[in-house]
Scaffold this active site. Structure first.
Site, mmCIF file in Angstrom:
data_model
loop_
_atom_site.group_PDB
_atom_site.id
_atom_site.type_symbol
_atom_site.label_atom_id
_atom_site.label_comp_id
_atom_site.label_asym_id
_atom_site.label_seq_id
_atom_site.Cartn_x
_atom_site.Cartn_y
_atom_site.Cartn_z
ATOM 1 N N HIS A 206 -4.798 2.185 -2.339
ATOM 2 C CA HIS A 206 -4.759 1.519 -1.109
ATOM 3 C C HIS A 206 -3.707 0.213 -1.177
ATOM 4 C CE1 HIS A 206 -7.690 3.614 1.177
ATOM 5 N NE2 HIS A 206 -8.043 3.995 -0.193
ATOM 6 N N ASN B 293 -8.680 9.850 6.602
ATOM 7 C CA ASN B 293 -8.541 10.168 5.079
ATOM 8 C C ASN B 293 -9.679 10.055 4.528
ATOM 9 O OD1 ASN B 293 -8.335 7.527 5.159
ATOM 10 N ND2 ASN B 293 -6.102 7.398 4.277
ATOM 11 N N LEU C 212 -5.886 -4.943 11.814
ATOM 12 C CA LEU C 212 -6.219 -3.441 12.353
ATOM 13 C C LEU C 212 -6.850 -3.427 13.810
ATOM 14 C CD1 LEU C 212 -7.481 -2.291 8.914
ATOM 15 C CD2 LEU C 212 -5.431 -1.652 10.082
ATOM 16 N N ASP D 273 -8.651 4.640 9.527
ATOM 17 C CA ASP D 273 -9.934 4.445 9.799
ATOM 18 C C ASP D 273 -10.389 2.895 10.193
ATOM 19 O OD1 ASP D 273 -11.180 7.011 8.827
ATOM 20 O OD2 ASP D 273 -10.213 6.423 6.974
ATOM 21 N N GLY D 274 -9.539 2.079 9.584
ATOM 22 C CA GLY D 274 -9.762 0.565 9.862
ATOM 23 C C GLY D 274 -9.566 0.525 11.450
ATOM 24 N N HIS E 166 0.843 -1.324 -0.069
ATOM 25 C CA HIS E 166 -0.069 -0.037 -0.053
ATOM 26 C C HIS E 166 0.976 1.346 0.060
ATOM 27 C CE1 HIS E 166 -3.436 -2.281 1.800
ATOM 28 N NE2 HIS E 166 -2.695 -3.159 1.832
ATOM 29 N N HIS F 181 -12.956 -22.478 34.391
ATOM 30 C CA HIS F 181 -14.137 -23.037 33.837
ATOM 31 C C HIS F 181 -13.961 -23.643 32.455
ATOM 32 C CE1 HIS F 181 -15.102 -20.132 37.054
ATOM 33 N NE2 HIS F 181 -16.523 -20.530 36.926
ATOM 34 N N GLU G 172 -12.688 -8.526 26.776
ATOM 35 C CA GLU G 172 -11.441 -9.744 26.709
ATOM 36 C C GLU G 172 -10.458 -9.477 25.552
ATOM 37 O OE1 GLU G 172 -14.772 -10.178 26.679
ATOM 38 O OE2 GLU G 172 -15.230 -11.068 28.572
ATOM 39 N N HIS H 92 -21.459 -21.326 27.850
ATOM 40 C CA HIS H 92 -20.436 -21.148 28.923
ATOM 41 C C HIS H 92 -19.409 -22.296 28.918
ATOM 42 C CE1 HIS H 92 -22.353 -17.501 29.958
ATOM 43 N NE2 HIS H 92 -21.538 -17.357 30.871
ATOM 44 N N ARG I 288 -13.405 -25.109 37.176
ATOM 45 C CA ARG I 288 -14.023 -24.609 38.249
ATOM 46 C C ARG I 288 -14.333 -25.439 39.637
ATOM 47 N NH1 ARG I 288 -19.714 -25.251 39.051
ATOM 48 N NH2 ARG I 288 -20.366 -23.400 40.787
HETATM 49 C C1 LIG Z 1 -8.639 -7.114 11.298
HETATM 50 C C2 LIG Z 1 -8.206 -6.627 9.590
HETATM 51 N N1 LIG Z 1 -9.331 -6.662 8.914
HETATM 52 C C3 LIG Z 1 -9.001 -6.583 7.629
HETATM 53 C C4 LIG Z 1 -7.801 -5.974 7.167
HETATM 54 C C5 LIG Z 1 -7.683 -5.805 5.731
HETATM 55 N N2 LIG Z 1 -7.192 -4.491 5.480
HETATM 56 C C6 LIG Z 1 -6.309 -3.883 5.077
HETATM 57 S S1 LIG Z 1 -6.137 -2.189 5.116
HETATM 58 C C7 LIG Z 1 -7.855 -2.188 5.156
HETATM 59 C C8 LIG Z 1 -8.381 -0.758 5.133
HETATM 60 C C9 LIG Z 1 -8.028 0.186 6.257
HETATM 61 O O1 LIG Z 1 -8.573 1.464 5.949
HETATM 62 P P1 LIG Z 1 -7.905 2.484 6.668
HETATM 63 O O2 LIG Z 1 -7.409 2.204 8.017
HETATM 64 O O3 LIG Z 1 -8.550 3.586 6.683
HETATM 65 O O4 LIG Z 1 -6.516 2.600 6.070
HETATM 66 P P2 LIG Z 1 -6.299 3.632 4.368
HETATM 67 O O5 LIG Z 1 -6.710 2.743 3.386
HETATM 68 O O6 LIG Z 1 -6.757 4.692 4.786
HETATM 69 O O7 LIG Z 1 -4.615 3.566 4.456
HETATM 70 C C10 LIG Z 1 -8.198 -3.153 5.322
HETATM 71 C C11 LIG Z 1 -9.780 -3.413 5.377
HETATM 72 C C12 LIG Z 1 -6.702 -5.921 8.130
HETATM 73 N N3 LIG Z 1 -5.587 -5.735 7.751
HETATM 74 N N4 LIG Z 1 -7.043 -6.243 9.269
HETATM 75 MG MG LIG Z 2 -8.540 5.545 5.800
#
Ligand SMILES: Cc1ncc(C[n+]2csc(CCOP(=O)(O)OP(=O)(O)O)c2C)c(N)n1
Ligand SMILES: [Mg+2]
Length: 694
Positions: A286, A210, A141, A180-181, A38, A485, A436, A497, A544
Site C-alpha cells: 500500500h 480489492n 479520497l 475502497d477508500g 503506493h 446567514h 454540502e 447556526h 440574512r
Molecule cells: C480523505 C482521505 N483520508 C485518508 C487518506 C489516506 N489514505 C491514502 S490511501 C488510503 C487507503 C485507501 O484504501 P483503498 O481505497 O482501498 O486503496 P488501496 O489500498 O486498495 O489501493 C488511505 C486511508 C486519504 N488519501 N484521503
Molecule cells: Mg482497497
C-alpha cells in the site's frame, strides 16, 4: 462491439499483456526510486485502466484539451503512477497555461524517473493544472468521484446548450476509477446519490474492489454490500470477478455505453500487487516501495529482464498510438471540422464555446448590472446578491448552480431557467439537496469542464464543504461558493447556526478570495470581481438581515471593492487620528460610530475591507493610502472571530469581534451582548486612541 476491438478481448494477447506489464513495472520502478508511494494499486489496476483507455476512451493524446473528450479520473490518487504511466505511454502532449498544445510530452520518462521530486510533472498525487492530462486533483479520497458527477452534469448541460440538429458538439462520457477508500467516504455517497437521482447516463465508476485498505482487510471496517447500496441509489451495477479478464471487463464497459439511462458502477475484483504473489494480502504494497528483491521476482514473473529499470519495450507506445490515439485523433478531427461549420451557422454559440474554454467571461456579461439607490433601511446582501446574480445570469449563459436545499434563503435561483431533473439536464438550476460536501465537489467538477459553477448554503455549513473549497483553490478553479446567514446577525437560530471562526479559516486558505460586501452596491462590485475570475475561487459572504444602502454621493465609491479595501468615510482634510475598519454588516456600524466621533471632535476614517486577499494584492503605496502607517489607532469591527485582525490593527489596535460562540436571541439582544453597538465601537475607538497617544 466493433471488430477493431475484438483482438483486445483475449487475455493472451501478448501485446496487451506487454503493455499492461509496462505500466506495472514503471509504477514499481518509480515508487522504488522515490522511496515512497503506493505501487500496489497501479499494478492491480493496470489491466482495468488499459482496457478502458484502449477500448473506449474518446481522447486524443495530441490534443488533451479537446472540449468533447471523455474525462478520465483517478479518484484513488495514491495510485498516481498508474495515471502517469498511461499519460506517458499514450503520448499525451503538454499544454501551456494559455492553452497552447506543445510538441512535448506532458509526462516524459524522465519525469517518471523523478516521481515525487520537486518540480517534476509527477507529484505524489495527480494535480490538475500542473500535469496536462490530469483532469482533476485527487488524493483526498472521495473527491475525484464526486468531481466526476459535476463533470457528467457539465457534459449533459453543455449538450443541452450547444448541440443543434446535425451538430453534436458535446456527448462525452466521464469515467472514474476508485477504491475502497473512495467508497467509504461520505462525499462519494452524497455524490452517488444525486447522480442516481439525476439519472446521469454518461457516468461510469470502476470500483477497485480489492478488499484491502491501509489498516488491512476491509473486514476491519467496510463490510457493507456496495453493489446493493448503489442499486439503491438508482445505479446500474455490473460485476467483473477478475480484473485480468479483459473480455468481461470490455463487455461491462460496452454495457455502460449501450444501456445508458442511469449511472453505472462496475465492481472489479482485483488482488493488490498482482504479479507479486508473495505480497498478496500484505499491507506492504500500500504505502511502501516493494524493495529490490521483490521487484526482481515480480519482473521475472512477467518475463521481464529483471535488472532493467523504467523499460518501455518496443511496440508499447505504438500500440497506444494505433488504438486509443488513432481513434481519438479521428474523433477530434471530425469534431474540429464540425466546429468550423458550426461557427458559420451558429456564430454566437461558437463564440461562447471558444470563450468558455479559455475561461473568459461572455461579451457584455456585466451590461445589466444594477445600481442601488441610497436607502437607510436597505436590504440584506443575500437579497441584493440574488438580484445581481440574476442580472449576471442573463448575459452569462454558462453560469450554472444552486443551493444545498436552501434556495428560498440563499436567493440563488436563476429565474426563467429550468431546474435540473432526472434525465433532463439543460436547466441551469441545480438542486443539490442537503449535500454540502458533494455540492462543493460537483461545483469543482462543473468548473473543471469550464462551466461557471456555483453552490450556496449558510456560512456555518461551509464546514461541511471545506475540503472541496480548499481543492477549488489548489486547482485554481474560478468556483463560486455563496454563503448567506453570515454572522450572529442571523439571530434566533442560535449558536449552532451562527458562524464565528469560519471567516478566519476561509481567509487562511491560500488563493481563495473571500468577499464580504457591506451593502447592495458593494454586492454589485463583488459580482464584477467574480465574473472576471479565471483562476481563483471566490467565497461570497452575505447577510440574512437588512443593511443600509450607503449614500455614495457622500461616501467613497463602491468600485473600491475591486481593490479589496477602500476609504469609505474620512476625517476632514484626510488626516484621521483613528481608523475604523469594517466588513459586511459592520461597515454601517462603523459609519454610525464615525458620525458620533466626528460630532465629538475626534477625527476618524472608515475603511471598508470586503476582501483581505484583494487588498493584499494591491501596491504598498495604495495600502498605505488606505491604512496610513502613521495612524496606529485602528479598530476592526467584524461579527466573526477576532483571530487574525491584529494583521490590520496591530497589537495596540482594538478589535470588536467574537471571542465565544453566539447565542439564540433576537439580533438586537445579541448586538448588545457582544458589543456590536455604536456606543461600544466609539468607546473602543477612544480607548485605542488614548493608548496610541500614550
Ligand atoms: C480523505 C482521505 N483520508 C485518508 C487518506 C489516506 N489514505 C491514502 S490511501 C488510503 C487507503 C485507501 O484504501 P483503498 O481505497 O482501498 O486503496 P488501496 O489500498 O486498495 O489501493 C488511505 C486511508 C486519504 N488519501 N484521503
Ligand atoms: Mg482497497
Amino acid at each position: 462491439m466493433s471488430p477493431e476491438h475484438e483482438d483486445l478481448m483475449t487475455t493472451d494477447n501478448q501485446q496487451d499483456v506487454l503493455s499492461i506489464n509496462t505500466i506495472r513495472t514503471l509504477a514499481m520502478d518509480a515508487v522504488q526510486q522515490a522511496h515512497s508511494g503506493h505501487p500496489g494499486a497501479p499494478m492491480s489496476l493496470a489491466p482495468v485502466a488499459y482496457q478502458l483507455w484502449q477500448q473506449e476512451l474518446r481522447y486524443d493524446p495530441s490534443h488533451p484539451i479537446w472540449p468533447d473528450r471523455d474525462r478520465f479520473i483517478l479518484s484513488n490518487g495514491h495510485a498516481s503512477m498508474l495515471l502517469y504511466a498511461l499519460l506517458h505511454l499514450a503520448g499525451v502532449k503538454r499544454v501551456t497555461r494559455d492553452y497552447k498544445v506543445e510538441d512535448a510530452l506532458s509526462v516524459s520518462l524522465e519525469d517518471i524517473q523523478k516521481f515525487r521530486q520537486l518540480d517534476s510533472a509527477t507529484p505524489g498525487h495527480p494535480e490538475y493544472r500542473w500535469t496536462s492530462g490530469v483532469e482533476t486533483t485527487t488524493g483526498p479520497l472521495g473527491q475525484g468521484v464526486a468531481n466526476s458527477v459535476g463533470m457528467a452534469i457539465a457534459s449533459r448541460w453543455l449538450a443541452g446548450h450547444f448541440n443543434k440538429p446535425g451538430f453534436e458538439m458535446f456527448s462525452h462520457d466521464v469515467y472514474a476509477i476508485c477504491g475502497d477508500g473512495d467508497l467509504m467516504e461520505g462525499v462519494a455517497s452524497e455524490a452517488a446519490s444525486i447522480a442516481g437521482h439525476l439519472q446521469l447516463p454518461n457516468l461510469c465508476w470502476l470500483y477497485d474492489s480489492n478488499h484491502i485498505s491501509i489498516d488491512g482487510s476491509t473486514d476491519l471496517a467496510f463490510t457493507e454490500d456496495v453493489g446493493r447500496r448503489f442499486e439503491g441509489y438508482g445505479w446500474r451495477v455490473l460485476r467483473v470477478p477478475d480484473a485480468n479478464d479483459l473480455t468481461v471487463l470490455g463487455e461491462a464497459l460496452h454495457t455502460f455505453k449501450t444501456l445508458r439511462g442511469k449511472p453505472t458502477l462496475i465492481i472489479v475484483t482485483t488482488q493488490i500487487a498482482y504479479g507479486a504473489p508473495k505480497l498478496q494480502g500484505s499491507s506492504k504494497a500500500h504505502g511502501e516501495p516493494l524493495g529490490d528483491e521483490e521487484i526482481k521476482g515480480t519482473k521475472r514473473n512477467y518475463g521481464w529482464p529483471e535488472d532493467a529499470k523504467f523499460l518501455v519495450p518496443e511496440g508499447v507506445r505504438e500500440r497506444f498510438q494505433d488504438r486509443m490515439g488513432a481513434r481519438g485523433k479521428k474523433l477530434r478531427e471530425a469534431w474540429d471540422a464540425r466546429f468550423v461549420e458550426y461557427q458559420k451557422q451558429f456564430p454566437e454559440l461558437a463564440d461562447e464555446l471558444t470563450r468558455m474554454q479559455r475561461r473568459e467571461a461572455p461579451k457584455g456579461w456585466d451590461s445589466e448590472l444594477p445600481t442601488f439607490p441610497t436607502d437607510a433601511k436597505g436590504m440584506a446582501t443575500r437579497e441584493s446578491s440574488g438580484k445581481v446574480l440574476n442580472a449576471v445570469a442573463k448575459n452569462y449563459p454558462w453560469l450554472v448552480g444552486g443551493s444545498a436545499d436552501l434556495n428560498p434563503s440563499t436567493k440563488t435561483y436563476i429565474t426563467g431557467s429550468e431546474s435540473m431533473k432526472p434525465g433532463e439536464h439543460a436547466g441551469r438550476n441545480i438542486h443539490f439537496g442537503v449535500r454540502e460536501h458533494a455540492m462543493g465537489s460537483i461545483v469543482n467538477g462543473l468548473c473543471l469542464s469550464k462551466v461557471r459553477g456555483y453552490g450556496a448554503t449558510f456560512l456555518i455549513f461551509s464546514e461541511y464543504e471545506r475540503p472541496a473549497i480548499r481543492l477549488s483553490s489548489l486547482m485554481e478553479l474560478p468556483a463560486l461558493h455563496i454563503f448567506t446567514h453570515d454572522s450572529i446577525g442571523l439571530g434566533e437560530d442560535g449558536p449552532t447556526h451562527q458562524p464565528v471562526e469560519q471567516l478566519a479559516s476561509l481567509r487562511a486558505i491560500p488563493g481563495l478570495i473571500v468577499l464580504r460586501p457591506a451593502d447592495a452596491n458593494e454586492v454589485v462590485e463583488a459580482w464584477r470581481v467574480i465574473g472576471q475570475q479565471k483562476s481563483h475561487p471566490v467565497v461570497l459572504v452575505l447577510t440574512r438581515q437588512a443593511v443600509p444602502t450607503v449614500d455614495r454621493t457622500k461616501y467613497g465609491a463602491a468600485s473600491g471593492v475591486a481593490k479589496g479595501g477602500y476609504v469609505l468615510a474620512d476625517a476632514e482634510g484626510g488626516k484621521p487620528e483613528v481608523v475604523l475598519i469594517g466588513t459586511g454588516s459592520e461597515v454601517s456600524l462603523c459609519l454610525d460610530a464615525h458620525d458620533k466621533l466626528t460630532a465629538e471632535g475626534i477625527k476618524s476614517r472608515v475603511v471598508s475591507l470586503p476582501s483581505w486577499e484583494l487588498f493584499e494584492s494591491q501596491s504598498q503605496e495604495y495600502r498605505d493610502s488606505v491604512l496610513p502607517p502613521t495612524v496606529r489607532a485602528r479598530v476592526a469591527v467584524e461579527k466573526g472571530a477576532a483571530f487574525g485582525w491584529e494583521r490590520w490593527v496591530g497589537f495596540e489596535g482594538g478589535i470588536v469581534a467574537m471571542r465565544s460562540f453566539g447565542a439564540s436571541a433576537p439580533i438586537k439582544a445579541l448586538q448588545q451582548k457582544f458589543g456590536f453597538t455604536v456606543d461600544n465601537v466609539v468607546k473602543v475607538a477612544k480607548d485605542t486612541l488614548a493608548k496610541a497617544k500614550a
